[in-house]
Design a protein around this motif. Structure first.
Motif, PDB file in Angstrom:
ATOM      1  N   ALA A   4      58.192  -3.608   7.986  1.00 58.93           N
ATOM      2  CA  ALA A   4      59.430  -4.271   7.572  1.00 58.93           C
ATOM      3  C   ALA A   4      60.096  -4.964   8.750  1.00 58.93           C
ATOM      4  O   ALA A   4      60.653  -6.065   8.617  1.00 58.93           O
ATOM      5  CB  ALA A   4      60.387  -3.257   6.946  1.00 58.93           C
ATOM      6  N   LYS A  28      65.619  -4.147   3.990  1.00 55.09           N
ATOM      7  CA  LYS A  28      64.457  -3.289   3.759  1.00 55.09           C
ATOM      8  C   LYS A  28      64.173  -2.454   4.994  1.00 55.09           C
ATOM      9  O   LYS A  28      63.933  -1.240   4.907  1.00 55.09           O
ATOM     10  CB  LYS A  28      63.242  -4.154   3.409  1.00 55.09           C
ATOM     11  N   THR A  53      66.866   0.263   5.432  1.00 52.50           N
ATOM     12  CA  THR A  53      66.684   1.354   4.481  1.00 52.50           C
ATOM     13  C   THR A  53      65.538   2.263   4.903  1.00 52.50           C
ATOM     14  O   THR A  53      65.660   3.497   4.904  1.00 52.50           O
ATOM     15  CB  THR A  53      66.404   0.790   3.068  1.00 52.50           C
ATOM     16  N   ARG A  66      67.090  -9.909   3.096  1.00 56.14           N
ATOM     17  CA  ARG A  66      66.322  -8.909   2.343  1.00 56.14           C
ATOM     18  C   ARG A  66      65.397  -8.123   3.262  1.00 56.14           C
ATOM     19  O   ARG A  66      65.266  -6.901   3.135  1.00 56.14           O
ATOM     20  CB  ARG A  66      65.516  -9.583   1.226  1.00 56.14           C
TER      21      ARG A  66
END
Length: 307
Positions: free
Chosen positions: A138, A50, A53, A46
């Motif tokens: 992130a 993230k 993205t 995850r």
């Protein structure tokens, strides 16, 4: 013959019952360790997604800022060549009043367009800085979870090594067959539950593999996730997440139906009820996906979920 002082004889070899008890304890501990490994793995995925993205957003934002910067440079050059002073002189020298008014309106429009472009550039630059900060955060999260994943993996591998050693000593190690064709499901399930169980039964004989999501090896939660995916239901990856996902779908252990997920105490293990008092699951290291009587499941049950 004299026995040297302080020497000690070899420790007696554990009995079969003692060895099996030790294995049961190892299996229970391994369930928890592997579950933590899976949790860390999902957290890392995850965090990485993230970052990817946000990094893609950052790239697009950088391109936008570059385009606006180019536009501003073009406008600046235009203002220098056909600037306000020269432009005003040309306008006031117009003999035609209509042409003068039209020229003034065009100048106002150019000024407004320039102001809009400057505002857009300022806003885009601010968004770019924000995107960079979020992407950096992130990336830091992904790095942290990568370290966490490495730590849990080391614990899992140590536990797996102990399990394999004991199983081989007991002559009970089963490496399984990654290419096993499984067996046919002939139970009472219907609909998407039947599709899920048919998938699970097709995996019978394949080895348990911690962190395994197929096709050649499975861990418990990876197996039920893939099985129910084939039945059209999307389950989370780990046993804890699957139990939480099913919070509003819990059913009594006395009312089980084929396809229900059965969770052990501690939420370290999950299997699928096949009907007829049996369960299909990926047990633990050194064993294979198989069907066992629910009465001989070997784990204390905490509850069930109906997907």
């Amino acid at each position: 013959m004299a026995v040297p002082t302080g020497s000690a004889g070899a420790e007696p070899k554990p009995t079969l019952a003692q060895a099996k008890k030790k294995l049961d304890k190892l299996n229970e501990q391994a369930d928890q360790v592997v579950e933590k490994y899976n949790q860390a793995s999902e957290k890392w995925k995850r965090a990485r997604k993230k970052y990817q993205t946000l990094n893609a957003d950052l790239t697009r934002q950088s391109e936008r800022v570059a385009g606006l910067r180019k536009e501003l440079v073009t406008m600046a050059v235009s203002s220098y060549q056909f600037g306000a002073v020269g432009g005003l002189e040309n306008l006031v020298s117009q003999a035609d009043p209509g042409a003068l008014l039209s020229g003034l309106a065009t100048a106002d429009q150019m000024s407004a367009t320039r102001a809009q472009s400057l505002n857009a550039f300022d806003e885009a630059t601010k968004e770019l800085r924000d995107s960079r900060d979020k992407a950096k955060q992130a990336l830091d999260e992904a790095d942290q979870t990568r370290d966490e994943l490495a730590g849990e993996k080391a614990k899992a591998e140590k536990m797996i090594k102990a399990q394999k050693k004991l199983l081989r000593e007991l002559g009970a190690y089963n490496p399984g067959d990654p290419n096993s064709a499984g067996i046919q499901y002939n139970g009472p399930a219907s609909g998407n539950a039947r599709a899920a169980l048919e998938f699970a039964f097709a995996q019978i004989g394949k080895p348990y593999q911690y962190g395994g999501t197929g096709p050649g090896g499975w861990d418990c939660s990876g197996l039920v996730q893939a099985a129910w995916r084939s039945g059209g239901v999307s389950l989370p990856r780990t046993t804890w997440e699957q139990w939480s996902w099913g919070a509003a779908r819990k059913v009594s252990l006395n009312e089980l139906q084929a396809g229900d997920l059965i969770f052990s105490e501690g939420l370290g293990h999950v299997g699928m009820y096949t009907g007829d008092g049996r369960v299909v699951h990926a047990p633990q290291t050194g064993d294979v996906v198989k069907v066992v009587p629910l009465s001989g499941y070997g784990r204390r049950l905490v509850g069930a979920v109906r997907p």
